[in-house]
Design a protein around this motif. Structure first.
Motif, PDB file in Angstrom:
ATOM      1  N   ASN A   2      29.867 -69.225  56.764  1.00 38.03           N
ATOM      2  CA  ASN A   2      28.495 -69.665  56.491  1.00 38.03           C
ATOM      3  C   ASN A   2      27.770 -68.654  55.610  1.00 38.03           C
ATOM      4  N   ALA A   3      27.967 -67.355  55.916  1.00 40.46           N
ATOM      5  CA  ALA A   3      27.339 -66.299  55.106  1.00 40.46           C
ATOM      6  C   ALA A   3      27.857 -66.334  53.674  1.00 40.46           C
ATOM      7  N   GLY A  25      15.379 -60.976  48.301  1.00 44.19           N
ATOM      8  CA  GLY A  25      15.291 -60.097  49.472  1.00 44.19           C
ATOM      9  C   GLY A  25      15.058 -60.867  50.751  1.00 44.19           C
ATOM     10  N   GLU A  26      14.183 -61.875  50.687  1.00 44.44           N
ATOM     11  CA  GLU A  26      13.911 -62.685  51.877  1.00 44.44           C
ATOM     12  C   GLU A  26      15.132 -63.483  52.295  1.00 44.44           C
ATOM     13  N   GLU A  27      15.838 -64.045  51.312  1.00 44.11           N
ATOM     14  CA  GLU A  27      17.045 -64.819  51.629  1.00 44.11           C
ATOM     15  C   GLU A  27      18.104 -63.939  52.284  1.00 44.11           C
ATOM     16  N   LEU A  28      18.275 -62.726  51.742  1.00 39.59           N
ATOM     17  CA  LEU A  28      19.279 -61.828  52.298  1.00 39.59           C
ATOM     18  C   LEU A  28      18.888 -61.363  53.700  1.00 39.59           C
ATOM     19  N   HIS A  29      17.602 -61.062  53.876  1.00 41.16           N
ATOM     20  CA  HIS A  29      17.150 -60.545  55.172  1.00 41.16           C
ATOM     21  C   HIS A  29      17.049 -61.636  56.226  1.00 41.16           C
ATOM     22  N   ASP A  30      16.401 -62.755  55.869  1.00 36.40           N
ATOM     23  CA  ASP A  30      16.110 -63.776  56.868  1.00 36.40           C
ATOM     24  C   ASP A  30      17.266 -64.733  57.114  1.00 36.40           C
ATOM     25  N   ASN A  31      18.172 -64.821  56.176  1.00 35.62           N
ATOM     26  CA  ASN A  31      19.231 -65.816  56.297  1.00 35.62           C
ATOM     27  C   ASN A  31      20.597 -65.156  56.451  1.00 35.62           C
ATOM     28  N   VAL A  32      21.083 -64.547  55.355  1.00 37.48           N
ATOM     29  CA  VAL A  32      22.429 -63.982  55.373  1.00 37.48           C
ATOM     30  C   VAL A  32      22.546 -62.867  56.420  1.00 37.48           C
TER      31      VAL A  32
END
Length: 325
Positions: free
Chosen positions: A176-177, A132-139
């Protein structure tokens, strides 16, 4: 024997116990009558039906050997998990006249199973939080940037060259995404072992953590592991390495990583070592990473060895038994 032996005289409705009833449960008795009340008072209420149903089947001659797991009350009011094995003796008219059983304390085993289940649940929750953090904060941020860039390209006042530049920037954001999603997907589930060998997947994992060559990595791999270890164990080894790599990145401050995977006398052995700051293994640690590794090894009846000390790095050895062809 350390078991509690019981002998039920069905005809006279008397139950006899050896000294195990005192040593194991604290009850100061050797025999009792009124079995129904005795069991009702001491077998856990949630387990009474299981025990009663098994005895009913025995009395109806459907089975002569009984194997049961249930909880039995100690004299202090707590309960122990019991594995009970019993044998039913019938008379000439095939009526049950005697049942002899042995109660084994499996409380530690049951509590360990519960602890492992909780650790697995915690690890799964941590993994979900990480995703969840990777999807929210990054992607998510990359895609927002792409959306803003493409929105700017719609500006009627922007020249052709500027529009082309913005579209290219948006395209790079999307690429990048895609790459971040690919990395996240690979972290969750590695490529199929049918398409790649375990050695290849390990190499990909190690290369992924070393893009700027900050680690001096020494990797030895016995090629026989690829063909003589089943997929379940291979995946388990991958998850163990994945967990330890996270620990090294997060805590160690190391610049050298050693990994060796080889067949041993009774199975497969994997050793990881880093030259990081190490830690005192006698002190309780808050993280669940090492527990996850231990639980994964033990879930395959394997062995987990941890060697570390402050300033001495960290060594982890996992041995998992396998049937070698």
């Amino acid at each position: 024997t350390s078991d509690t032996i019981w002998d039920w005289d069905v005809v006279n409705n008397r139950m006899y116990y050896n000294e195990g009833i005192t040593k194991m449960f604290g009850h100061e008795i050797t025999e009792t009558g009124n079995i129904a009340d005795w069991w009702k008072a001491n077998i856990h209420p949630d387990d009474i039906k299981t025990v009663s149903d098994a005895l009913d089947k025995a009395f109806r001659k459907e089975r002569q050997n009984l194997q049961l797991e249930y909880r039995f009350r100690c004299s202090n009011g707590t309960y122990k998990y019991i594995y009970d094995r019993a044998f039913v003796i019938f008379d000439e008219q095939e009526n049950p006249v005697r049942i002899i059983g042995a109660m084994q304390d499996i409380t530690y085993k049951k509590e360990e199973e519960l602890r492992i289940a909780r650790a697995i649940a915690d690890a799964q929750e941590q993994e979900r939080r990480h995703i969840g953090e990777e999807l929210h904060d990054n992607v998510n941020q990359i895609l927002v940037g792409s959306l803003l860039t493409l929105g700017m390209a719609k500006d009627k006042n922007a020249g052709r060259e500027k529009v082309t530049e913005l579209i290219e920037a948006g395209r790079n954001h999307i690429l990048n995404a895609i790459e971040e999603l690919r990395k996240l997907s690979h972290e969750i589930a590695p490529a199929s072992f049918e398409k790649k060998s375990l050695k290849d997947i390990f190499e990909t994992l190690l290369e992924g953590i070393n893009p700027s060559r900050q680690f001096d990595i020494h990797f030895e791999f016995d090629e026989a592991v690829n063909t003589r270890i089943n997929d379940d164990i291979q995946l388990n080894l991958y998850r163990i390495l994945q967990e330890q790599v996270k620990n090294i990145l997060k805590y160690s401050g190391a610049n050298v990583i050693e990994l060796k995977v080889a067949l041993c006398e009774n199975g497969v052995r994997m050793r990881t070592f880093d030259n990081g700051r190490g830690f005192d293994t006698r002190k309780e640690r808050k993280g669940i990473g090492l527990n996850n590794i231990r639980n994964r090894a033990e879930s395959f009846a394997g062995k987990f060895v941890l060697n570390s000390a402050p300033g001495m790095g960290c060594e982890i050895i996992v041995e998992i038994p396998v049937q070698l062809s």
